[in-house]
Enzyme design. Structure first.
Site, PDB file in Angstrom:
ATOM      1  CG  HIS A  85      -2.140   0.842   1.056  1.00 36.51           C
ATOM      2  ND1 HIS A  85      -2.459   1.599  -0.046  1.00 36.51           N
ATOM      3  CD2 HIS A  85      -2.965   1.388   2.136  1.00 36.51           C
ATOM      4  CE1 HIS A  85      -3.595   2.141   0.107  1.00 36.51           C
ATOM      5  NE2 HIS A  85      -4.015   2.222   1.360  1.00 36.51           N
ATOM      6  CG  HIS A 117      -3.566  -0.160  -9.210  1.00 38.10           C
ATOM      7  ND1 HIS A 117      -4.865  -0.429  -8.970  1.00 38.10           N
ATOM      8  CD2 HIS A 117      -2.971   0.557  -8.375  1.00 38.10           C
ATOM      9  CE1 HIS A 117      -5.116   0.174  -7.784  1.00 38.10           C
ATOM     10  NE2 HIS A 117      -4.004   0.730  -7.352  1.00 38.10           N
ATOM     11  CG  ASP A 129       3.023   2.963  -5.737  1.00 38.86           C
ATOM     12  OD1 ASP A 129       2.368   3.869  -4.649  1.00 38.86           O
ATOM     13  OD2 ASP A 129       2.172   1.995  -5.730  1.00 38.86           O
TER      14      ASP A 129
END
Length: 268
Positions: free
Chosen positions: A120, A159, A207
């Site tokens: 996360h 993702h 990210d």
């Protein structure tokens, strides 16, 4: 991130009105808590002023480089892109806490506890360290090979919600293209993506874009998690505020016992 968790608790202790769950009070909590989280971080650069935008104040806590406007715009946009993202694990934790009528500080603390996981909020830090290694070696091939050999996912790629490129990553990369010092990190990120595509067609997620921002800005690997947490705090409080308007304890699942039967009947 540890400082943010401590700051959220400290801010709660000093607020006697924290148990007021009215919309006005909760919004007031948000206006105080988010700047407080930023102020709890030790300054790396000349300390910002209270009237500076959140992005500029946060920059002085994360980078020793003087910021330029394109880079500050990228950081400000990253904060906006990361505010909310459906019912992510941390947001669900916040909803559960708010369902039990925990105050906003406690609900945010629940979210901060969840984002520390590598799947996360900490994912940006893993991508940051990977990009540094690619830049040091001059190629993504050995880095990607080592990740796959160790049985790990390649940070910053793929993702579950997006079969293609994460739209947040696309928006952030577009801004970083205008930052000259980000060029080497962008090239390293594209090299990682191209190398991994030989094995499986994964696209960049936010990210990886966030890691390009932190690497090119001279920030520590923990900066990505910090940016994520400060941004998501706004979204968490919005979710908590919504949950306060719902039936209390509606997010209370029931378990089904499947263990051995007790040795004798339970008392009536």
């Amino acid at each position: 991130a540890d400082r943010l968790r401590v700051a959220a608790i400290a801010a709660a202790v000093t607020d006697p009105l924290r148990f007021d769950l009215s919309e006005e009070a909760v919004l007031g909590t948000a206006r105080v808590l988010i700047p407080t989280l930023v102020a709890a971080l030790p300054p790396v650069l000349r300390d910002g002023h209270d009237w500076d935008p959140i992005a500029r104040r946060l920059w002085t806590r994360l980078s020793g480089q003087e910021p330029d406007e394109p880079t500050l715009q990228a950081l400000d946009t990253a904060l906006g892109l990361l505010v909310d993202h459906d019912l992510a694990a941390s947001t669900l934790a916040v909803r559960v806490a708010a369902s039990a009528r925990a105050h906003a500080y406690a609900a945010v603390s629940a979210g901060l506890g969840v984002i520390e996981g590598p799947l996360h909020g900490a994912a940006g830090g893993l991508a940051h360290r990977m990009l540094l290694e690619v830049l040091e070696l001059g190629s993504a091939a050995p880095v990607v090979a080592e990740e796959l050999r160790a049985g790990r996912r390649i940070p910053g790629l793929g993702h579950r919600l997006y079969p293609g490129e994460d739209p947040r990553a696309r928006a952030l990369f577009a801004l970083l293209e205008d930052v000259p010092r980000a060029a080497p990190a962008i090239a390293a990120a594209r090299d990682v993506q191209a190398t991994a595509a030989r094995h499986t067609p994964l696209h960049a997620n936010v990210d990886l874009a966030l890691a390009v921002l932190t690497v090119s800005s001279g920030m520590a690997s923990t900066a990505a998690e910090t940016i994520f947490a400060v941004a998501r705090t706004a979204g968490w409080i919005a979710h908590a505020l919504e949950e306060y308007g719902e039936r209390p304890l509606r997010m209370r699942p029931s378990g089904l016992y499947s263990g051995p039967r007790p040795p004798r009947p339970l008392p009536e």
